[in-house]
Design a protein around this motif. Structure first.
Motif, PDB file in Angstrom:
ATOM      1  N   ALA A 107      38.582 137.547   8.753  1.00 44.98           N
ATOM      2  CA  ALA A 107      37.817 137.807   7.539  1.00 44.98           C
ATOM      3  C   ALA A 107      37.672 136.521   6.738  1.00 44.98           C
ATOM      4  O   ALA A 107      36.571 136.164   6.284  1.00 44.98           O
ATOM      5  CB  ALA A 107      38.508 138.886   6.698  1.00 44.98           C
ATOM      6  N   PHE A 108      38.777 135.783   6.585  1.00 50.39           N
ATOM      7  CA  PHE A 108      38.696 134.557   5.793  1.00 50.39           C
ATOM      8  C   PHE A 108      37.767 133.551   6.451  1.00 50.39           C
ATOM      9  O   PHE A 108      36.972 132.888   5.788  1.00 50.39           O
ATOM     10  CB  PHE A 108      40.084 133.933   5.575  1.00 50.39           C
ATOM     11  CG  PHE A 108      40.029 132.785   4.611  1.00 50.39           C
ATOM     12  CD1 PHE A 108      40.095 133.009   3.241  1.00 50.39           C
ATOM     13  CD2 PHE A 108      39.852 131.486   5.056  1.00 50.39           C
ATOM     14  CE1 PHE A 108      39.994 131.962   2.334  1.00 50.39           C
ATOM     15  CE2 PHE A 108      39.748 130.431   4.159  1.00 50.39           C
ATOM     16  CZ  PHE A 108      39.826 130.674   2.797  1.00 50.39           C
ATOM     17  N   ASP A 109      37.834 133.443   7.779  1.00 45.59           N
ATOM     18  CA  ASP A 109      36.979 132.470   8.462  1.00 45.59           C
ATOM     19  C   ASP A 109      35.499 132.820   8.290  1.00 45.59           C
ATOM     20  O   ASP A 109      34.664 131.943   8.071  1.00 45.59           O
ATOM     21  CB  ASP A 109      37.340 132.383   9.944  1.00 45.59           C
ATOM     22  CG  ASP A 109      36.665 131.188  10.607  1.00 45.59           C
ATOM     23  OD1 ASP A 109      36.893 130.062  10.133  1.00 45.59           O
ATOM     24  OD2 ASP A 109      35.888 131.377  11.557  1.00 45.59           O
ATOM     25  N   ALA A 110      35.170 134.097   8.385  1.00 48.87           N
ATOM     26  CA  ALA A 110      33.767 134.500   8.193  1.00 48.87           C
ATOM     27  C   ALA A 110      33.319 134.193   6.763  1.00 48.87           C
ATOM     28  O   ALA A 110      32.213 133.678   6.532  1.00 48.87           O
ATOM     29  CB  ALA A 110      33.600 135.988   8.504  1.00 48.87           C
ATOM     30  N   LEU A 111      34.194 134.483   5.791  1.00 55.79           N
ATOM     31  CA  LEU A 111      33.847 134.203   4.390  1.00 55.79           C
ATOM     32  C   LEU A 111      33.680 132.704   4.159  1.00 55.79           C
ATOM     33  O   LEU A 111      32.753 132.270   3.466  1.00 55.79           O
ATOM     34  CB  LEU A 111      34.943 134.754   3.467  1.00 55.79           C
ATOM     35  CG  LEU A 111      34.980 136.283   3.362  1.00 55.79           C
ATOM     36  CD1 LEU A 111      36.298 136.742   2.743  1.00 55.79           C
ATOM     37  CD2 LEU A 111      33.792 136.796   2.526  1.00 55.79           C
ATOM     38  N   ARG A 112      34.560 131.908   4.763  1.00 54.62           N
ATOM     39  CA  ARG A 112      34.471 130.462   4.617  1.00 54.62           C
ATOM     40  C   ARG A 112      33.147 129.943   5.201  1.00 54.62           C
ATOM     41  O   ARG A 112      32.487 129.091   4.627  1.00 54.62           O
ATOM     42  CB  ARG A 112      35.673 129.844   5.336  1.00 54.62           C
ATOM     43  CG  ARG A 112      35.669 128.343   5.386  1.00 54.62           C
ATOM     44  CD  ARG A 112      36.883 127.844   6.167  1.00 54.62           C
ATOM     45  NE  ARG A 112      36.634 126.501   6.637  1.00 54.62           N
ATOM     46  CZ  ARG A 112      35.992 126.214   7.763  1.00 54.62           C
ATOM     47  NH1 ARG A 112      35.561 127.166   8.545  1.00 54.62           N
ATOM     48  NH2 ARG A 112      35.782 124.963   8.103  1.00 54.62           N
ATOM     49  N   ARG A 113      32.740 130.494   6.343  1.00 52.69           N
ATOM     50  CA  ARG A 113      31.484 130.030   6.952  1.00 52.69           C
ATOM     51  C   ARG A 113      30.284 130.466   6.112  1.00 52.69           C
ATOM     52  O   ARG A 113      29.282 129.750   6.025  1.00 52.69           O
ATOM     53  CB  ARG A 113      31.387 130.517   8.389  1.00 52.69           C
ATOM     54  CG  ARG A 113      32.223 129.611   9.308  1.00 52.69           C
ATOM     55  CD  ARG A 113      32.644 130.289  10.576  1.00 52.69           C
ATOM     56  NE  ARG A 113      31.516 130.831  11.285  1.00 52.69           N
ATOM     57  CZ  ARG A 113      31.565 131.922  12.041  1.00 52.69           C
ATOM     58  NH1 ARG A 113      32.691 132.591  12.177  1.00 52.69           N
ATOM     59  NH2 ARG A 113      30.496 132.343  12.648  1.00 52.69           N
ATOM     60  N   LEU A 114      30.378 131.652   5.492  1.00 55.80           N
ATOM     61  CA  LEU A 114      29.295 132.073   4.592  1.00 55.80           C
ATOM     62  C   LEU A 114      29.228 131.139   3.381  1.00 55.80           C
ATOM     63  O   LEU A 114      28.141 130.734   2.964  1.00 55.80           O
ATOM     64  CB  LEU A 114      29.511 133.523   4.159  1.00 55.80           C
ATOM     65  CG  LEU A 114      29.295 134.561   5.266  1.00 55.80           C
ATOM     66  CD1 LEU A 114      29.801 135.931   4.834  1.00 55.80           C
ATOM     67  CD2 LEU A 114      27.813 134.641   5.649  1.00 55.80           C
ATOM     68  N   ALA A 115      30.394 130.797   2.843  1.00 51.14           N
ATOM     69  CA  ALA A 115      30.424 129.882   1.701  1.00 51.14           C
ATOM     70  C   ALA A 115      29.822 128.538   2.086  1.00 51.14           C
ATOM     71  O   ALA A 115      29.066 127.924   1.317  1.00 51.14           O
ATOM     72  CB  ALA A 115      31.861 129.702   1.198  1.00 51.14           C
ATOM     73  N   ARG A 116      30.130 128.072   3.302  1.00 49.33           N
ATOM     74  CA  ARG A 116      29.568 126.803   3.777  1.00 49.33           C
ATOM     75  C   ARG A 116      28.047 126.911   3.908  1.00 49.33           C
ATOM     76  O   ARG A 116      27.318 125.998   3.529  1.00 49.33           O
ATOM     77  CB  ARG A 116      30.153 126.424   5.138  1.00 49.33           C
ATOM     78  CG  ARG A 116      31.558 125.836   5.089  1.00 49.33           C
ATOM     79  CD  ARG A 116      31.957 125.301   6.466  1.00 49.33           C
ATOM     80  NE  ARG A 116      31.189 124.121   6.796  1.00 49.33           N
ATOM     81  CZ  ARG A 116      31.669 122.877   6.776  1.00 49.33           C
ATOM     82  NH1 ARG A 116      32.927 122.662   6.474  1.00 49.33           N
ATOM     83  NH2 ARG A 116      30.895 121.851   7.074  1.00 49.33           N
ATOM     84  N   GLU A 117      27.597 128.022   4.491  1.00 49.42           N
ATOM     85  CA  GLU A 117      26.155 128.182   4.705  1.00 49.42           C
ATOM     86  C   GLU A 117      25.425 128.119   3.364  1.00 49.42           C
ATOM     87  O   GLU A 117      24.408 127.440   3.224  1.00 49.42           O
ATOM     88  CB  GLU A 117      25.871 129.500   5.420  1.00 49.42           C
ATOM     89  CG  GLU A 117      24.396 129.717   5.661  1.00 49.42           C
ATOM     90  CD  GLU A 117      24.112 130.794   6.706  1.00 49.42           C
ATOM     91  OE1 GLU A 117      25.031 131.176   7.456  1.00 49.42           O
ATOM     92  OE2 GLU A 117      22.948 131.228   6.765  1.00 49.42           O
ATOM     93  N   ALA A 118      25.966 128.844   2.372  1.00 44.65           N
ATOM     94  CA  ALA A 118      25.325 128.847   1.054  1.00 44.65           C
ATOM     95  C   ALA A 118      25.352 127.450   0.441  1.00 44.65           C
ATOM     96  O   ALA A 118      24.342 126.966  -0.093  1.00 44.65           O
ATOM     97  CB  ALA A 118      26.034 129.848   0.134  1.00 44.65           C
ATOM     98  N   ALA A 119      26.502 126.770   0.548  1.00 46.35           N
ATOM     99  CA  ALA A 119      26.637 125.449  -0.066  1.00 46.35           C
ATOM    100  C   ALA A 119      25.793 124.409   0.673  1.00 46.35           C
ATOM    101  O   ALA A 119      25.158 123.552   0.050  1.00 46.35           O
ATOM    102  CB  ALA A 119      28.107 125.033  -0.086  1.00 46.35           C
ATOM    103  N   GLU A 120      25.751 124.500   2.004  1.00 45.57           N
ATOM    104  CA  GLU A 120      24.968 123.542   2.783  1.00 45.57           C
ATOM    105  C   GLU A 120      23.481 123.710   2.492  1.00 45.57           C
ATOM    106  O   GLU A 120      22.733 122.725   2.454  1.00 45.57           O
ATOM    107  CB  GLU A 120      25.245 123.710   4.282  1.00 45.57           C
ATOM    108  CG  GLU A 120      26.583 123.107   4.726  1.00 45.57           C
ATOM    109  CD  GLU A 120      27.092 123.649   6.063  1.00 45.57           C
ATOM    110  OE1 GLU A 120      28.219 123.284   6.436  1.00 45.57           O
ATOM    111  OE2 GLU A 120      26.367 124.442   6.702  1.00 45.57           O
TER     112      GLU A 120
END
Lengths: 211, 211
Positions: free
Chosen positions: A187-200
């Motif tokens: 769950a944390f890894d998926a959330l982290r990748r979503l946060a990256r996608e939004a920030a990128e």
């Protein structure tokens, strides 16, 4: 309860439950007659543990047997039993002897010491950290993971650990460690990748001339 | 530079580099003679990208080709190119139609909205989050991941993203996204498991009667 109720409450086919009985993963029920036995809540809990290890942890039956033996051996202290479970959940890491590897080991040592974590020398997660640090060094990327370690510490101590119940049955303790490690990690890894996608997206959209 | 120097600086065998040339993963060099060509820094950067995708991302050659095509197609905006790379890095998720799945989709939607992330509807990490939430629901575990999302947001915006350079060559942008996603993700997961191990030891040692 009878086998049929055990099946409906666990969501597992009777043939599957019989297979676990034959393999020694599930203790025999209390015999009622030549072909019938009585099962209780401890059997249900055990089936839930096996499913978690199989479907969430994606462990092979051989590893599940190791964990179940540790759970069933009451002479093992809780932390040893959990160590067996953690080991089964981890990928094997082959050290690559050389200066780079030793440096990565020192990096890991410093990170762990800075957080005050008491960690066994042969903890599988330590080897995985060393391997990742080694790779970062080879690629000349930053190995300064102090902030990562701090946030990991907060995530675990403030959020994840308060939900672990160490006083319950040994099955439940192992289950909550396995599920906690695997599921909340995913769950944390998926959330982290979503946060990256939004920030990128924000970084590249605000600077790319083609946006 | 000549092929031999490209080989020594990239750490890749000449046979491997020739294979990438044949497969169209590496652009041809500037021809100097019938059997010789000249290579430059862009070729080195490309080899570094391929290695990162292959060894760190563990991607099959077919997925690497997709990413390289997107990098080479200058008509694609940066965020589309990054979307192709993210897609190649992710495991495929098969939705399981039913009420539980829809509920998990709503949970994911709420988490993403609460953080203000702008995320494509078909983002692979969104599907992985839904799948994990679905599993947590089935196991009757907490799906309240608000704090996880907050910490993921902090990790990314305060620590990880400031090191991404969006203005560089397209190869470098994709490389930093791939390496950042995979390597720092692995590093964080190892640190989180170490933090859990340390915290679980304290909980169980202080309460278990057999410690």
């Amino acid at each position: 309860m009878r086998m049929s109720e055990l099946s409906s409450r666990s969501g597992l086919a009777i043939a599957t439950i019989k297979y676990y009985l034959r393999e020694g993963l599930l203790p025999q029920g209390r015999p009622l007659a030549a072909t019938r036995a009585d099962y209780d809540e401890s059997h249900l809990r055990r089936l839930r543990l096996i499913r978690a290890l199989l479907e969430v942890g994606r462990l092979p039956i051989a590893s599940i047997k190791q964990i179940i033996s540790a759970v069933d051996d009451d002479s093992l202290p809780t932390h040893v039993m959990l160590g067996v479970a953690r080991h089964a959940l981890s990928a094997a890491v082959a050290p690559e002897p050389g200066d780079d590897w030793s440096e990565a080991e020192h990096d890991a040592e410093r990170l762990i010491a800075a957080q005050g974590w008491r960690i066994g020398r042969r903890a599988p997660a330590r080897a995985e950290l060393v391997q990742t640090l080694h790779r970062l060094r080879q690629l000349e990327l930053s190995t300064d993971l102090g902030h990562h370690a701090e946030l990991a510490h907060r995530l675990v101590t403030e959020i994840e650990i308060p939900s672990v119940t160490p006083d319950g049955p040994r099955d439940s303790t192992v289950e909550s460690v396995v599920l906690g490690t695997v599921l909340y990690g995913k769950a944390f890894d998926a959330l982290r990748r979503l946060a990256r996608e939004a920030a990128e997206a924000e970084v590249s959209l605000s600077t790319a001339p083609d946006a």
